[in-house]
Design an enzyme around this catalytic site. Sequence first.
Site, PDB file in Angstrom:
ATOM      1  CE  LYS A 181      14.268   9.817  17.689  1.00  0.00           C
ATOM      2  NZ  LYS A 181      13.405   9.912  18.875  1.00  0.00           N
ATOM      3  CE1 TYR A 213       4.311  -7.968 -10.487  1.00  0.00           C
ATOM      4  CE2 TYR A 213       5.244  -6.095  -9.293  1.00  0.00           C
ATOM      5  CZ  TYR A 213       5.401  -7.324  -9.922  1.00  0.00           C
ATOM      6  OH  TYR A 213       6.640  -7.890  -9.999  1.00  0.00           O
TER       7      TYR A 213
END
Length: 394
Positions: free
Chosen positions: A56, A287
């Site tokens: 999956k 940042y």
Amino acid sequence: MSELSRAATDGSRDASKAIDPRQRAWVEVAPKAIEANAAALKQHLADGSDLMAVVKADGYGHGAITVAKAALNGGATSLGIATLEEGIELRRAGLKAPMLLLGNLTQADELRSCLHWELMPTLSSMREALLCQNLADGSGRRFPVQLKLDTGMSRLGCDWQDGPRLVEAIRHLENLELCGLYSHLACADSDHEGGDASVTALQQRRFQEVLDQLPGHGKGFCRHLANSAGTLLNRTLHHDMVRVGLALYGHSPAKHLDGVISLQPALAVRARVTLIRTIPAGVGVSYGHRFVSQRPTRLAVVGIGYADGVLRSLSGKIHALHGTQRLPQVGAITMDQVLLDATEAPSLEPGSTVTLLGRDGDAEISPQDWSERCGSIPWEILCGFKQRLPRVEV
Ligand SMILES: *Cc1c(COP(=O)(O)O)cnc(C)c1O
């Protein structure tokens, strides 16, 4: 000649088409490692127990088709998927193995597609059983399904006490073929002792109690309970089949299960340095300036970021491998780039490859290394690598 330089010099290639997947950042996947892990798992199983490869979430980020083929080569006999689309993708790729859909489908259309594509749905109640019964009416074939019991996960499945009654009721639906009976363990990776008092032991007792109420203890159904942790924890959890995800990809589900069998990590995340710059001491980086250089620092900008799955919450907490050298990642991780302190790595240059996760020779950074630093789990790290990263088989 490297792939990249070949692409650059091969005049017959159309530059607009010939995009080398290793230009910026990519995920390397080793099908041979998956195959070897499947074989090692199969070898470890109790007699008569089969291996379902859980593929999956695009094979936990490795690429479902690649992984499914490799696992089947290694001895898996069926595949576990979470959604209808995942199953259809594998069928379209020509995979013929039995597939069990582990999620719950609610719509008649979805279940009709299951019947068409030969994907076994999981039933948790009579509601889905009756939907399937009606859908298969007039189709000329019986609809193979599996029933899930909730023995302690409190997620999908019917109450385990209702198991025998539901089995009986489903057996009376002539269009259904009840192929399997299963449950899912909630704590196999955290039950350190695994003793009689553990949640796992309780779930095992409940599962067995249901089986014991069925003719021949449910023989004739495929009975299954264990995920990776259950598989490595205790052979009495193996029953007729185990459903293995994480271990198939080469990772242990818990510290106390490390080394039970030998596993090879099948994935590496690599990226190229795009720019090298030297900044003086006392300069804020990225940042928020959460990193300030303490010395003249050789910074390497690497073209991978949180939009690729390098979680921003790992900012300043991880390293990248340059050969066996570990270069600290500094400053905030940004959407498309991360910064490394390459002061100690003078050989690093624009175009050099670094490894964010996985092996480079004998050195390794594991998904556990990341998950411990950001409060996640290896499962989430692996399936968090985005489609923007090309998957490259090695
Ligand atoms: C995902 C899943 C598995 C595989 O779990 P791992 O811990 O990765 O081995 C097994 N069974 C079910 C029902 C699942 O949803």
